[in-house]
Design a protein around this motif. Sequence first.
Motif, short mmCIF file in Angstrom:
data_model
loop_
_atom_site.label_atom_id
_atom_site.label_comp_id
_atom_site.label_asym_id
_atom_site.label_seq_id
_atom_site.Cartn_x
_atom_site.Cartn_y
_atom_site.Cartn_z
N SER A 135 11.02 8.99 6.81
CA SER A 135 12.29 9.63 6.46
C SER A 135 12.54 9.54 4.95
O SER A 135 11.95 8.69 4.26
N GLU A 136 13.41 10.41 4.46
CA GLU A 136 13.77 10.36 3.04
C GLU A 136 14.46 9.03 2.71
O GLU A 136 14.28 8.50 1.62
N LYS A 137 15.21 8.48 3.65
CA LYS A 137 15.86 7.19 3.44
C LYS A 137 14.81 6.09 3.25
O LYS A 137 14.97 5.22 2.40
N THR A 138 13.73 6.16 4.01
CA THR A 138 12.65 5.18 3.86
C THR A 138 11.99 5.33 2.49
O THR A 138 11.67 4.33 1.84
N VAL A 139 11.81 6.57 2.05
CA VAL A 139 11.27 6.82 0.71
C VAL A 139 12.18 6.18 -0.33
O VAL A 139 11.72 5.48 -1.24
N GLN A 140 13.49 6.40 -0.19
CA GLN A 140 14.45 5.81 -1.13
C GLN A 140 14.37 4.29 -1.13
O GLN A 140 14.45 3.66 -2.19
N ASN A 141 14.21 3.70 0.05
CA ASN A 141 14.08 2.24 0.15
C ASN A 141 12.82 1.76 -0.58
O ASN A 141 12.85 0.76 -1.30
N HIS A 142 11.70 2.46 -0.38
CA HIS A 142 10.46 2.09 -1.06
C HIS A 142 10.63 2.21 -2.58
O HIS A 142 10.19 1.34 -3.33
N LEU A 143 11.27 3.29 -3.03
CA LEU A 143 11.48 3.47 -4.47
C LEU A 143 12.36 2.36 -5.04
O LEU A 143 12.09 1.85 -6.13
N ALA A 144 13.37 1.97 -4.31
CA ALA A 144 14.25 0.88 -4.76
C ALA A 144 13.44 -0.42 -4.88
O ALA A 144 13.59 -1.18 -5.85
N ASN A 145 12.56 -0.67 -3.92
CA ASN A 145 11.71 -1.86 -3.96
C ASN A 145 10.75 -1.82 -5.14
O ASN A 145 10.54 -2.82 -5.83
N GLN A 150 0.84 -1.20 0.00
CA GLN A 150 0.00 0.00 0.00
C GLN A 150 0.87 1.25 0.00
O GLN A 150 0.60 2.21 -0.71
N ARG A 151 1.95 1.25 0.79
CA ARG A 151 2.84 2.41 0.86
C ARG A 151 3.54 2.63 -0.47
O ARG A 151 3.67 3.77 -0.92
N GLU A 152 3.98 1.55 -1.13
CA GLU A 152 4.63 1.70 -2.43
C GLU A 152 3.67 2.28 -3.46
O GLU A 152 4.04 3.15 -4.24
N SER A 153 2.43 1.82 -3.43
CA SER A 153 1.42 2.37 -4.34
C SER A 153 1.19 3.85 -4.07
O SER A 153 1.06 4.66 -4.99
N GLU A 154 1.15 4.21 -2.80
CA GLU A 154 0.96 5.61 -2.42
C GLU A 154 2.13 6.46 -2.93
O GLU A 154 1.92 7.53 -3.50
N ILE A 155 3.34 5.98 -2.75
CA ILE A 155 4.52 6.73 -3.19
C ILE A 155 4.54 6.86 -4.70
O ILE A 155 4.82 7.94 -5.24
N LEU A 156 4.22 5.80 -5.41
CA LEU A 156 4.18 5.86 -6.87
C LEU A 156 3.13 6.87 -7.33
O LEU A 156 3.36 7.65 -8.26
N THR A 157 1.99 6.89 -6.67
CA THR A 157 0.94 7.86 -7.00
C THR A 157 1.41 9.29 -6.74
O THR A 157 1.18 10.19 -7.55
N LEU A 158 2.10 9.51 -5.62
CA LEU A 158 2.59 10.85 -5.30
C LEU A 158 3.60 11.33 -6.34
O LEU A 158 3.64 12.52 -6.67
N ILE A 159 4.38 10.43 -6.88
CA ILE A 159 5.35 10.80 -7.92
C ILE A 159 4.66 11.03 -9.25
O ILE A 159 4.85 12.05 -9.90
N ALA A 160 3.85 10.06 -9.66
CA ALA A 160 3.24 10.11 -11.00
C ALA A 160 2.19 11.21 -11.14
O ALA A 160 2.13 11.87 -12.17
#
Length: 115
Positions: free
Chosen positions: A73-83, A47-57
């Motif tokens: 944290s920004e590091k957590t965002v980077q980890n989600h993006l890498a995943n 769910q968090r990855e989908s949310e992050i992808l939506t926020l970017i797109a």
Amino acid sequence: MTEGSHHMKNSDTREHYSAEYERLNDFLITGTDPAMQDFLNCHPFTQRESEILTLIALYGFSNREIAEQCMISEKTVQNHLANIMKKIGARSIRKLLSLLFNHVLYSQDSKESNY
């Protein structure tokens, strides 16, 4: 204007934008184009990855803006993006967005050809 009142004004503005974001986010979750939702459902995103992808797109948020919005944290965002990129086989955000938009466009073309 005193410093305290300026702080209150910024706080009020932040609350306003947060409320606006929540309303828009609810709309996007329930009313997002089916092709975008299909893309998110085609991949094993959390769910968090989908949310992050939506926020970017949809919003073009930076990592910092995502971190602030999601209260992580920004590091957590980077980890989600890498995943996300690993799951989809993309090596960059540009490629990830390209795959997403091509999926959406292909889905739209398929719908139109069915009519």
